[in-house]
Scaffold this active site. Structure first.
Site, PDB file in Angstrom:
ATOM      1  N   TYR A   1     -13.875  -9.792  -4.550  1.00 42.50           N
ATOM      2  CA  TYR A   1     -12.730  -9.749  -5.224  1.00 42.50           C
ATOM      3  C   TYR A   1     -11.858  -9.214  -3.777  1.00 42.50           C
ATOM      4  O   TYR A   1     -10.834 -10.189  -3.089  1.00 42.50           O
ATOM      5  CB  TYR A   1     -12.757  -8.246  -6.121  1.00 42.50           C
ATOM      6  N   TYR A   2     -12.399  -8.430  -3.066  1.00 43.40           N
ATOM      7  CA  TYR A   2     -12.078  -8.493  -1.285  1.00 43.40           C
ATOM      8  C   TYR A   2     -11.723  -8.792  -0.650  1.00 43.40           C
ATOM      9  O   TYR A   2     -10.910  -9.868   0.074  1.00 43.40           O
ATOM     10  CB  TYR A   2     -12.734  -7.052  -1.100  1.00 43.40           C
TER      11      TYR A   2
ATOM     12  N   HIS B   1       1.359  -1.407  -0.050  1.00 37.38           N
ATOM     13  CA  HIS B   1      -0.059  -0.392  -0.712  1.00 37.38           C
ATOM     14  C   HIS B   1       1.213   1.302  -0.344  1.00 37.38           C
ATOM     15  O   HIS B   1       1.014   1.944   1.008  1.00 37.38           O
ATOM     16  CB  HIS B   1      -0.864   0.003   1.215  1.00 37.38           C
TER      17      HIS B   1
END
Length: 146
Positions: A113-114, A77
Site C-alpha cells: 500500500y505504501y 496531510h
C-alpha cells in the site's frame, strides 16, 4: 489526540488543521514526501473539496476517483494525527456511492500500500487502485454471510 493541548497560553483543540498548529510534515520512508506547507493547508483543503465535488460526479470509475482523492488528501496531510484513517474514509465515498465497500487495507498489505502511494505520487495510480481493489476483495471474502 496529540493535537489537543495548550501552547503559548492558547488552547488548541483536537481536530484543528496544521494551519493552526503550525507544524510542518515530511513523510519519510521508501519515498520522501513534503506535505502541504502549514500556512496553505486550509486553502488546499478547500481546493481539494471543490475539485472532488466536480470530478467525482463526472468520473465513471469509482476506483480512479478513490485513488485520486486518496492521493491529494494524503499529500495535504491536514492534521497531525489520524490522517491515514481520514484519507481512507473520504476516499471511500466514490466507492460507497457505487455500492462497493469502503477502503480496507490489511496490515499484511501495508508495505504494498505504501509503495503504491509512492508510485501514485509519481503519476502511476495503477498499484494504488490494485491495492484498493484487492483490499476490497479480501474484506468481502472474510465477511460472513448472514
Amino acid at each position: 489526540m496529540k493535537t489537543c493541548r495548550f501552547e503559548d497560553q492558547h488552547y488548541i483543540a483536537a481536530g484543528k488543521t496544521r494551519a493552526e498548529t503550525r507544524n510542518t510534515v515530511v513523510i519519510t520512508g521508501a519515498y520522501m514526501v513534503e506535505c502541504c506547507p502549514f500556512p496553505q493547508v486550509d486553502d488546499e483543503l478547500q481546493y481539494i473539496f471543490r475539485m472532488a465535488k466536480q470530478w467525482i460526479r463526472r468520473w465513471r470509475n469509482p476506483f480512479a476517483s478513490a485513488s485520486w482523492f486518496h492521493l491529494v488528501m494524503a499529500r495535504c496531510h491536514p492534521f497531525e494525527n489520524g490522517n491515514g484513517r481520514l484519507v481512507r474514509l473520504l476516499a471511500s465515498i466514490p466507492l460507497l456511492q457505487h455500492g462497493y465497500p469502503p477502503i480496507s487495507i490489511s496490515l499484511a498489505h501495508r508495505p504494498d500500500y505504501y509503495t503504491a502511494i509512492g508510485k501514485a505520487y509519481e503519476g502511476d495510480h495503477s498499484l494504488l487502485v490494485k491495492c484498493i481493489f484487492e483490499g476490497m476483495q479480501e474484506t468481502i471474502a472474510s465477511t460472513p454471510i448472514p
